[in-house]
Scaffold this active site. Structure first.
Site, PDB file in Angstrom:
ATOM      1  N   THR A   1       9.649   5.915  -1.035  1.00 52.86           N
ATOM      2  CA  THR A   1       9.813   4.705  -0.210  1.00 52.86           C
ATOM      3  C   THR A   1      10.906   4.030  -0.885  1.00 52.86           C
ATOM      4  OG1 THR A   1       8.819   3.303   1.075  1.00 52.86           O
ATOM      5  CG2 THR A   1       8.267   3.370  -1.269  1.00 52.86           C
TER       6      THR A   1
ATOM      7  N   PHE B   1       4.158  11.890  15.710  1.00 51.94           N
ATOM      8  CA  PHE B   1       4.974  10.490  15.831  1.00 51.94           C
ATOM      9  C   PHE B   1       6.700  10.805  16.294  1.00 51.94           C
ATOM     10  CE2 PHE B   1       1.486   9.080  13.299  1.00 51.94           C
ATOM     11  CZ  PHE B   1       0.757   8.641  14.415  1.00 51.94           C
TER      12      PHE B   1
ATOM     13  N   SER C   1       7.793   5.465  -5.653  1.00 56.79           N
ATOM     14  CA  SER C   1       7.493   6.266  -4.548  1.00 56.79           C
ATOM     15  C   SER C   1       9.158   6.508  -3.811  1.00 56.79           C
ATOM     16  CB  SER C   1       6.803   5.556  -3.687  1.00 56.79           C
ATOM     17  OG  SER C   1       7.152   6.091  -2.235  1.00 56.79           O
TER      18      SER C   1
ATOM     19  N   LYS D   1      -2.126   1.416  -1.615  1.00 55.97           N
ATOM     20  CA  LYS D   1      -1.061   2.252  -1.160  1.00 55.97           C
ATOM     21  C   LYS D   1      -0.743   2.725   0.419  1.00 55.97           C
ATOM     22  CE  LYS D   1      -3.955   6.550  -1.281  1.00 55.97           C
ATOM     23  NZ  LYS D   1      -4.241   7.704  -1.766  1.00 55.97           N
TER      24      LYS D   1
ATOM     25  N   TYR E   1       4.186  -2.998   0.311  1.00 55.79           N
ATOM     26  CA  TYR E   1       3.822  -1.730  -0.490  1.00 55.79           C
ATOM     27  C   TYR E   1       4.873  -1.460  -1.120  1.00 55.79           C
ATOM     28  CZ  TYR E   1       3.317   3.061  -1.892  1.00 55.79           C
ATOM     29  OH  TYR E   1       3.394   4.373  -2.431  1.00 55.79           O
TER      30      TYR E   1
ATOM     31  N   LYS F   1       6.788  -1.143  -5.361  1.00 56.16           N
ATOM     32  CA  LYS F   1       6.905  -0.151  -6.305  1.00 56.16           C
ATOM     33  C   LYS F   1       8.339  -0.481  -6.824  1.00 56.16           C
ATOM     34  CE  LYS F   1       3.486   2.213  -5.621  1.00 56.16           C
ATOM     35  NZ  LYS F   1       2.579   2.487  -6.677  1.00 56.16           N
TER      36      LYS F   1
HETATM   37  N1  UFG Z   1       2.912  12.041  11.243  1.00 52.52           N
HETATM   38  C1  UFG Z   1       2.690  12.501  12.590  1.00 52.52           C
HETATM   39  N2  UFG Z   1       1.297  12.153  12.935  1.00 52.52           N
HETATM   40  C2  UFG Z   1       0.230  11.809  11.975  1.00 52.52           C
HETATM   41  C3  UFG Z   1       0.791  11.346  10.774  1.00 52.52           C
HETATM   42  C4  UFG Z   1       1.968  11.559  10.517  1.00 52.52           C
HETATM   43  O1  UFG Z   1       3.444  12.841  13.335  1.00 52.52           O
HETATM   44  O2  UFG Z   1      -0.830  11.705  12.458  1.00 52.52           O
HETATM   45  C5  UFG Z   1       4.016  12.421  10.669  1.00 52.52           C
HETATM   46  C6  UFG Z   1       5.003  10.906  10.443  1.00 52.52           C
HETATM   47  O3  UFG Z   1       5.430  10.266  11.539  1.00 52.52           O
HETATM   48  C7  UFG Z   1       5.968  11.472   9.181  1.00 52.52           C
HETATM   49  C8  UFG Z   1       5.336  12.622   8.650  1.00 52.52           C
HETATM   50  O4  UFG Z   1       4.241  13.083   9.531  1.00 52.52           O
HETATM   51  O5  UFG Z   1       7.173  11.868   9.937  1.00 52.52           O
HETATM   52  C9  UFG Z   1       4.507  12.355   7.340  1.00 52.52           C
HETATM   53  O6  UFG Z   1       3.890  11.239   7.480  1.00 52.52           O
HETATM   54  P1  UFG Z   1       2.733  10.523   6.439  1.00 52.52           P
HETATM   55  O7  UFG Z   1       2.153   9.433   6.974  1.00 52.52           O
HETATM   56  O8  UFG Z   1       1.998  11.661   5.657  1.00 52.52           O
HETATM   57  O9  UFG Z   1       3.926  10.213   5.227  1.00 52.52           O
HETATM   58  P2  UFG Z   1       5.221   9.200   5.004  1.00 52.52           P
HETATM   59  O10 UFG Z   1       6.259   9.820   4.798  1.00 52.52           O
HETATM   60  O11 UFG Z   1       4.992   8.404   6.068  1.00 52.52           O
HETATM   61  O12 UFG Z   1       4.625   8.269   3.896  1.00 52.52           O
HETATM   62  C10 UFG Z   1       4.533   8.656   2.505  1.00 52.52           C
HETATM   63  C11 UFG Z   1       3.323   8.006   1.813  1.00 52.52           C
HETATM   64  C12 UFG Z   1       3.838   6.807   1.687  1.00 52.52           C
HETATM   65  C13 UFG Z   1       5.251   6.452   1.102  1.00 52.52           C
HETATM   66  C14 UFG Z   1       6.115   6.993   1.912  1.00 52.52           C
HETATM   67  C15 UFG Z   1       7.420   7.012   1.509  1.00 52.52           C
HETATM   68  O13 UFG Z   1       2.131   8.207   2.554  1.00 52.52           O
HETATM   69  O14 UFG Z   1       3.089   6.066   0.596  1.00 52.52           O
HETATM   70  O15 UFG Z   1       5.783   8.241   2.065  1.00 52.52           O
HETATM   71  O16 UFG Z   1       8.263   7.404   2.364  1.00 52.52           O
HETATM   72  F1  UFG Z   1       5.560   4.923   1.289  1.00 52.52           F
END
Ligand code: UFG
Length: 339
Positions: A129, A221, A127, A87, A152, A156
């Site tokens: 995604t 970020f 997801s 994942k 990934y 899906k």
């Molecule tokens: N973020 C930060 N700092 C960090 C980690 C995350 O600012 O250290 C932000 C990211 O930029 C994003 C938000 O927090 O804006 C959420 O990030 P996550 O990594 O927690 O989650 P994502 O939405 O990027 O990813 C999740 C799942 C993936 C999936 C995706 C689908 O983890 O498996 O949603 O959109 F593919």
């Protein structure tokens, strides 16, 4: 009728919470897990919550004879919930073949064996995604899919299509794909929760590990997105609510007599929250101050995405019961058990 539900990846983050909810709904979950990204302690935690032993088969869902032997031993099975998969988005870009082999291969093994053992119900972990950056929000199940941005994400999309093709054929399989938004939190008992491998990629484990002192600080970020405070927006759902949706999905399949039924459901809260809102809410519910800085955007991040969950509310008779604050409180309680 059998109450046995095979839960692949049942020792993992979402799987373990689903096993608990299945027991509480009167099912007999049977876990298959190879512990590639899970710990034995999760099984112990599940058993402590439900107060009984849970059957576990340790092995890989890509291993046809292992899964076949297990099914032979178990007899009649009511359905399969298939969580087992790799994942990590970033890793999938570096190791695409591993992702395709593991995530698609295991699905094909299960579908094949479902036919042989006359198991008709499949619930699959998909997801949000698949929507990429949608043109309109909130996203409904009819929102067009965008080309996958990672192997990934592509596994899906492909898996959803494989299940749909199989269901549409004369083969006697019914399937549901649940499109998860962002699962966070832990069981309120703090006996099970997320166990990220190494430094976490996801926001909430990063937040809790920073709060516990394991990590020095968290970087947000990007704060120049077109959102209320410039940080990205996601739909964060308590993992127990997400787990409950799987039980509802199984019950929905059980309630339908059609031999071929394929349906997709968004599973989120319907509410979008920014990264800063998550951090502020965490600080409020824990009374802690989080050490954070603003950094550059993370490549591949979508600006905002949140779900329309009215279809799941209506057809699965499911709705969330936990808030963002509940989820963050539970995530912190869980982190404290890890040190
Ligand atoms: N973020 C930060 N700092 C960090 C980690 C995350 O600012 O250290 C932000 C990211 O930029 C994003 C938000 O927090 O804006 C959420 O990030 P996550 O990594 O927690 O989650 P994502 O939405 O990027 O990813 C999740 C799942 C993936 C999936 C995706 C689908 O983890 O498996 O949603 O959109 F593919």
């Amino acid at each position: 009728m059998s109450d046995k539900i095979i839960v692949t990846g049942g020792a993992g983050y979402i799987g373990s919470h689903t096993v608990v909810e299945l027991v509480q709904a009167g099912y007999e979950p049977i876990i298959i897990d190879n512990f590639a990204n899970a710990e034995k302690s999760a099984i112990h935690g599940i058993q402590q919550i439900v107060g009984k032993e849970i059957k576990l088969y340790e092995g890989d869902c890509n291993d046809y004879s292992f899964v076949r032997d297990m099914l032979k031993k178990e007899g009649a099975i009511a359905g399969i919930i298939h969580f087992a998969a790799y994942k990590a988005v970033g890793e999938s870009v570096r190791k695409p073949l591993q992702y395709y082999k593991n995530n698609i291969g295991s699905l094909l093994v299960l579908l094949d064996l479902m036919l042989e053992f006359k198991i008709s119900k499949l619930v699959f972990s998909s997801s949000c995604t698949v929507y990429g950056q949608p043109d309109e929000l909130p996203v409904t199940e009819l929102t067009p899919k965008k080309p996958a941005e990672s192997p990934y994400g592509n596994t899906k999309q492909i898996s959803e299509e494989i299940i749909e093709d199989v269901v549409k054929s004369p083969l006697p399989i019914k399937g549901i794909a649940l499109r998860y938004f962002n699962p966070i939190g832990a069981h309120p008992s703090a006996k099970i929760g997320e166990l990220p491998l190494g430094v976490p990629n996801n926001l909430v484990p990063y937040v809790t590990q920073t709060a516990s002192g394991k990590l020095e600080k968290i970087t947000i970020f990007g704060d120049d997105y077109n959102t209320i405070d410039g940080t990205c927006i996601r739909d964060y759902i308590h993992v127990v609510d997400l787990a409950r949706a799987h039980v509802s999905a199984i019950q929905y399949l059980e309630s339908k007599n059609e031999t071929s039924l394929f349906d997709l459901f968004n599973v989120g809260t319907g509410q979008g929250n920014s990264v800063l809102e998550v951090i502020k809410t965490f600080e409020e519910v824990t009374g802690l101050k989080l050490n954070y800085t603003i950094g550059p955007r993370r490549p591949g991040d979508v600006e905002k995405v949140y779900a329309d969950v009215s279809k799941a509310n209506r057809l699965l008779h499911w709705k969330t019961i936990f808030t963002l604050a509940d989820a963050l409180k539970d995530a912190w309680r869980w982190q404290q058990t890890l040190g």
